[in-house]
Write a protein that holds these residues in place. Structure first.
Motif, PDB file in Angstrom:
ATOM      1  N   ARG A 156      -2.419  10.524   2.412  1.00 40.36           N
ATOM      2  CA  ARG A 156      -3.551   9.771   2.965  1.00 40.36           C
ATOM      3  C   ARG A 156      -3.571   8.330   2.427  1.00 40.36           C
ATOM      4  N   ARG A 157      -3.295   8.177   1.139  1.00 41.43           N
ATOM      5  CA  ARG A 157      -3.320   6.822   0.567  1.00 41.43           C
ATOM      6  C   ARG A 157      -2.219   5.960   1.182  1.00 41.43           C
ATOM      7  N   GLU A 158      -1.024   6.567   1.373  1.00 43.20           N
ATOM      8  CA  GLU A 158       0.071   5.822   2.004  1.00 43.20           C
ATOM      9  C   GLU A 158      -0.309   5.396   3.424  1.00 43.20           C
ATOM     10  N   ILE A 159      -0.988   6.294   4.145  1.00 43.69           N
ATOM     11  CA  ILE A 159      -1.409   5.966   5.509  1.00 43.69           C
ATOM     12  C   ILE A 159      -2.396   4.801   5.485  1.00 43.69           C
ATOM     13  N   GLY A 160      -3.335   4.833   4.536  1.00 41.22           N
ATOM     14  CA  GLY A 160      -4.302   3.738   4.420  1.00 41.22           C
ATOM     15  C   GLY A 160      -3.641   2.411   4.132  1.00 41.22           C
ATOM     16  N   ILE A 161      -2.636   2.434   3.230  1.00 44.11           N
ATOM     17  CA  ILE A 161      -1.933   1.191   2.890  1.00 44.11           C
ATOM     18  C   ILE A 161      -1.185   0.649   4.104  1.00 44.11           C
ATOM     19  N   ARG A 162      -0.511   1.557   4.850  1.00 46.76           N
ATOM     20  CA  ARG A 162       0.211   1.120   6.039  1.00 46.76           C
ATOM     21  C   ARG A 162      -0.737   0.470   7.047  1.00 46.76           C
ATOM     22  N   MET A 163      -1.906   1.102   7.243  1.00 48.41           N
ATOM     23  CA  MET A 163      -2.866   0.535   8.194  1.00 48.41           C
ATOM     24  C   MET A 163      -3.409  -0.800   7.697  1.00 48.41           C
ATOM     25  N   ALA A 164      -3.640  -0.891   6.370  1.00 48.22           N
ATOM     26  CA  ALA A 164      -4.151  -2.152   5.813  1.00 48.22           C
ATOM     27  C   ALA A 164      -3.143  -3.272   5.970  1.00 48.22           C
ATOM     28  N   LEU A 165      -1.863  -2.937   5.968  1.00 45.85           N
ATOM     29  CA  LEU A 165      -0.808  -3.943   6.122  1.00 45.85           C
ATOM     30  C   LEU A 165      -0.496  -4.252   7.580  1.00 45.85           C
ATOM     31  N   GLY A 166      -1.213  -3.622   8.515  1.00 45.38           N
ATOM     32  CA  GLY A 166      -1.068  -3.959   9.921  1.00 45.38           C
ATOM     33  C   GLY A 166      -0.457  -2.887  10.809  1.00 45.38           C
ATOM     34  N   ALA A 167      -0.197  -1.719  10.257  1.00 47.76           N
ATOM     35  CA  ALA A 167       0.371  -0.646  11.086  1.00 47.76           C
ATOM     36  C   ALA A 167      -0.673  -0.172  12.095  1.00 47.76           C
ATOM     37  N   ARG A 168      -0.245  -0.017  13.335  1.00 47.12           N
ATOM     38  CA  ARG A 168      -1.156   0.462  14.373  1.00 47.12           C
ATOM     39  C   ARG A 168      -1.235   1.994  14.331  1.00 47.12           C
ATOM     40  N   ARG A 169      -2.274   2.508  14.990  1.00 47.68           N
ATOM     41  CA  ARG A 169      -2.456   3.960  14.995  1.00 47.68           C
ATOM     42  C   ARG A 169      -1.249   4.656  15.640  1.00 47.68           C
ATOM     43  N   ARG A 170      -0.722   4.065  16.695  1.00 46.20           N
ATOM     44  CA  ARG A 170       0.422   4.699  17.344  1.00 46.20           C
ATOM     45  C   ARG A 170       1.651   4.674  16.445  1.00 46.20           C
ATOM     46  N   ASP A 171       1.746   3.661  15.531  1.00 42.44           N
ATOM     47  CA  ASP A 171       2.860   3.643  14.592  1.00 42.44           C
ATOM     48  C   ASP A 171       2.761   4.816  13.617  1.00 42.44           C
TER      49      ASP A 171
END
Length: 399
Positions: A304-319
């Motif tokens: 979950r933390r990795e997912i949050g970091i990816r989203m914070a860095l600009g990863a889209r939901r579809r990514d």
């Protein structure tokens, strides 16, 4: 641009393998479930395919142009069959039939040089050799000129049983049946068994049909075997033969069987059997898919933390969705390919143990691998959507 896409795809695939490797034993157990499910589908399809081919080969050996006729007493009048049939009438009425051979069947002991064995005694005519596709090892078959002769053609098993290493049965030898000596004019090769035809060729002694009075005081026709010309509608030929025979044997039923009817029935039966085997393999495959979903849900929970970091860095939901979906499909693909190899090996070993000739079913690999990938995609979709639905702030709270 294409290079960037290739690097991106290879990087995603690398990340998927790394993520699955970090799951350790859980990933291996999920992979094992997929392998078992995929191998079950492939193996069961191939086993069903080879079982059907082996069963159909028994009838294919006879040729699909063969007709076998029985004359049951359906009326209860106990009408006797004649000792001979008007074959010329049948040839005139049935131009599409090349060979027509009535047979009279008995059984009894055959004696040669003090050795005795039980054999089928077949009253036959010359066309029987072509109708049954008989192959001779030595000599010749009965001809139209042998009606009054005490000639005989012997099957392979009977010839072998009556022979000894120092005194094998040869052409010209005489065997005794009841009080008559029959001269051997032909020895048949080993013939494949034909279930539809009542004559067991390898265990029979063939004598002229007209000479059956030497064996029984009141012989009668037991069966009729015919062979049609190539490229004929066998159902139509069988119907014509039935109608013609009913005029020759009043008071008796006429049942005409053709191998194609049995082959068609076995094909339908094997198709149903194949569907059943596929369903059993599918159940096993669904169990493996549940294991994949369970592992992927645990994977999402732990990252979950990795997912949050990816989203914070600009990863889209579809990514995020595609990342976890790729991991599920990668795990399933490895299991599908491994299961396909294991399934083919298992089906091959089963065929060898059963004495079948192995042939790979053309649908086994596409169905086995394709259905496994679909199962992985289906059961990996929910964890992937769950990961993409996480809120970045909530995901970053997890330690």
């Amino acid at each position: 641009m294409s290079l960037m896409l290739e690097q991106s795809a290879s990087q995603l695939l690398h990340e998927a393998f790394v993520s699955l490797r970090t799951l350790g034993k859980r990933s291996i157990l999920a992979l094992l479930g997929i392998v078992i499910g995929s191998s079950s589908v492939v193996a069961l399809i191939n086993i069903g395919h080879n079982a059907a081919k082996d069963a159909a080969a028994i009838f294919q050996d006879m040729g699909t142009d063969t007709l076998a006729v029985q004359f049951p007493d359906t009326s209860g009048s106990k009408a006797r069959m004649p000792a001979v049939l008007d074959i010329d009438y049948l040839y005139q009425r049935l131009p599409h039939i090349l060979h027509i051979a009535p047979v009279s069947l008995f059984s009894g002991p055959v004696v040669f040089q003090g050795r005795t064995t039980n054999a089928g005694l077949v009253g036959a005519t010359a066309p029987l050799a072509q109708a049954m596709r008989l192959q001779l090892l030595e000599g010749r078959f009965l001809s139209v000129f042998d009606a009054g002769e005490t000639y005989a053609v012997i099957g392979a098993n009977i010839a072998r049983t009556l022979s000894t290493p120092h005194h094998p049965l040869r052409l010209g030898d005489r065997v005794r049946v009841n009080d008559y000596l029959f001269q051997i004019i032909g020895i048949l090769r080993e013939q494949p068994s034909a279930v539809l035809i009542p004559v067991q060729t390898n265990d029979s002694l063939f004598i002229p049909l007209e000479g059956m009075r030497r064996i029984s005081p009141s012989p009668q026709i037991s069966n009729l075997i015919a062979r049609a010309a190539p490229a004929q509608d066998m159902n139509h030929v069988a119907s014509d033969l039935e109608q013609a025979l009913k005029k020759l044997v009043p008071g008796r039923g006429v049942e005409v069987q053709i191998p194609q009817q049995i082959i068609d029935g076995m094909t339908r039966q094997s198709r149903t059997f194949g569907y059943l085997l596929m369903a059993l393999g599918g159940i096993s495959l669904v169990g493996g898919g549940v294991g994949v979903m369970n592992v992927m849900l645990m994977n999402v929970s732990e990252r979950r933390r990795e997912i949050g970091i990816r989203m914070a860095l600009g990863a889209r939901r579809r990514d995020i969705r595609n990342l976890f979906l790729l991991e599920a499909v990668t795990l399933t693909a490895v299991g599908a390919l491994s299961g396909a190899l294991l399934g083919i090996s298992a089906a091959y070993l089963y065929a060898r143990v059963s004495g079948w000739e192995f042939a790979l079913a053309s649908t086994s690999l596409p169905l086995g691998v394709g259905s496994t990938l679909l199962i992985g995609l289906f059961f990996g979709l929910y964890p992937a959507l769950s990961a993409s639905a996480l809120q970045p702030v909530e995901a970053l709270r997890d330690e």
